[in-house]
Design a protein around this motif. Structure first.
Motif, mmCIF file in Angstrom:
data_model
loop_
_atom_site.group_PDB
_atom_site.id
_atom_site.type_symbol
_atom_site.label_atom_id
_atom_site.label_comp_id
_atom_site.label_asym_id
_atom_site.label_seq_id
_atom_site.Cartn_x
_atom_site.Cartn_y
_atom_site.Cartn_z
ATOM 1 N N THR A 52 0.889 -1.319 -0.018
ATOM 2 C CA THR A 52 0.096 0.037 -0.027
ATOM 3 C C THR A 52 0.882 1.263 -0.067
ATOM 4 N N ALA A 53 0.230 2.389 -0.108
ATOM 5 C CA ALA A 53 1.030 3.590 0.322
ATOM 6 C C ALA A 53 0.319 4.438 1.276
ATOM 7 N N SER A 54 1.476 5.091 2.011
ATOM 8 C CA SER A 54 0.949 6.124 3.037
ATOM 9 C C SER A 54 0.380 7.283 2.449
ATOM 10 N N THR A 55 -0.258 8.153 3.599
ATOM 11 C CA THR A 55 -0.878 9.432 3.030
ATOM 12 C C THR A 55 -0.006 10.370 2.333
ATOM 13 N N ASP A 56 1.231 10.242 2.433
ATOM 14 C CA ASP A 56 2.214 10.922 1.609
ATOM 15 C C ASP A 56 2.935 10.426 0.407
ATOM 16 N N GLY A 57 2.316 9.238 0.221
ATOM 17 C CA GLY A 57 2.648 8.284 -0.975
ATOM 18 C C GLY A 57 3.708 7.491 -0.843
ATOM 19 N N SER A 58 4.480 7.425 0.455
ATOM 20 C CA SER A 58 5.467 6.728 0.450
ATOM 21 C C SER A 58 5.222 5.147 0.490
ATOM 22 N N ALA A 59 5.958 4.191 0.236
ATOM 23 C CA ALA A 59 5.556 2.704 0.377
ATOM 24 C C ALA A 59 5.389 2.202 1.639
ATOM 25 N N LEU A 60 4.337 1.514 1.677
ATOM 26 C CA LEU A 60 4.285 0.604 2.968
ATOM 27 C C LEU A 60 3.897 -0.711 2.652
ATOM 28 N N VAL A 61 4.415 -1.631 3.554
ATOM 29 C CA VAL A 61 4.093 -3.178 3.373
ATOM 30 C C VAL A 61 3.593 -3.444 4.753
ATOM 31 N N LYS A 62 2.321 -3.945 4.708
ATOM 32 C CA LYS A 62 1.593 -4.430 5.980
ATOM 33 C C LYS A 62 1.773 -5.878 6.203
ATOM 34 N N LEU A 63 2.008 -6.285 7.217
ATOM 35 C CA LEU A 63 2.390 -7.756 7.520
ATOM 36 C C LEU A 63 1.344 -8.297 8.286
ATOM 37 N N GLU A 64 0.656 -9.326 8.035
ATOM 38 C CA GLU A 64 -0.141 -10.221 8.739
ATOM 39 C C GLU A 64 0.418 -11.549 8.836
ATOM 40 N N LEU A 65 1.121 -11.720 10.136
ATOM 41 C CA LEU A 65 1.806 -13.104 10.465
ATOM 42 C C LEU A 65 1.231 -13.679 11.591
ATOM 43 N N SER A 66 1.366 -14.924 11.589
ATOM 44 C CA SER A 66 0.919 -15.772 12.893
ATOM 45 C C SER A 66 2.251 -15.588 13.793
ATOM 46 N N ALA A 67 1.777 -15.735 15.095
ATOM 47 C CA ALA A 67 2.880 -15.659 16.115
ATOM 48 C C ALA A 67 3.775 -16.564 15.855
ATOM 49 N N ALA A 68 3.668 -17.830 15.470
ATOM 50 C CA ALA A 68 4.689 -18.908 15.213
ATOM 51 C C ALA A 68 5.712 -18.335 13.911
ATOM 52 N N VAL A 69 5.117 -17.676 13.200
ATOM 53 C CA VAL A 69 6.040 -17.133 12.028
ATOM 54 C C VAL A 69 6.770 -16.189 12.629
ATOM 55 N N VAL A 70 6.277 -15.169 13.228
ATOM 56 C CA VAL A 70 7.204 -14.136 13.859
ATOM 57 C C VAL A 70 8.346 -14.268 14.901
ATOM 58 N N ARG A 71 7.832 -15.561 15.637
ATOM 59 C CA ARG A 71 8.789 -16.253 16.399
ATOM 60 C C ARG A 71 10.005 -16.799 15.660
ATOM 61 N N GLU A 72 9.733 -17.302 14.503
ATOM 62 C CA GLU A 72 10.659 -18.025 13.893
ATOM 63 C C GLU A 72 11.609 -16.843 13.092
ATOM 64 N N ILE A 73 10.822 -15.986 12.681
ATOM 65 C CA ILE A 73 11.844 -14.778 12.048
ATOM 66 C C ILE A 73 12.673 -14.178 13.091
ATOM 67 N N ALA A 74 12.420 -14.104 14.207
ATOM 68 C CA ALA A 74 12.972 -13.545 15.245
ATOM 69 C C ALA A 74 14.143 -14.234 15.724
#
Length: 96
Positions: free
Chosen positions: A60-82
């Motif tokens: 998506t893009a923010s209100t000023d037009g800059s790029a944003l990536v929104k993450l929707e991750l399970s807690a297990a995936v977040v822990r694995e990435i950490a």
């Protein structure tokens, strides 16, 4: 739900009615940049062996037009990435 690694992460779902538009702001460039970044992150997670089934990245893009990536991750995936991130940091400090 789409997997992060299968290139179906909502990149095509930019909703022009979801935000207030400001004349002169290049939202499309931000969205394109976010789409590319989301693809890069999805590919990196897949290459790291992280099962991202059922998780999402949304470009998506923010209100000023800059790029944003929104993450929707399970807690297990977040822990694995950490865990992987911590290991990489430890290895980098040990090598340096």
């Amino acid at each position: 739900m789409d997997s992060i690694g299968d290139d179906a992460f909502d990149s095509h779902d930019m909703d022009p009615d979801a935000a207030l538009w400001v004349r002169g702001v290049d939202y499309l460039a931000g969205w394109r940049d976010a789409t590319q970044a989301a693809t890069e992150l999805g590919n990196a997670l897949t290459a790291a062996g992280i099962d991202t089934t059922g998780n999402k990245l949304r470009a998506t893009a923010s209100t000023d037009g800059s790029a944003l990536v929104k993450l929707e991750l399970s807690a297990a995936v977040v822990r694995e990435i950490a865990t992987i991130t911590r290991r990489a940091g430890i290895q980098e400090r040990s090598a340096g």
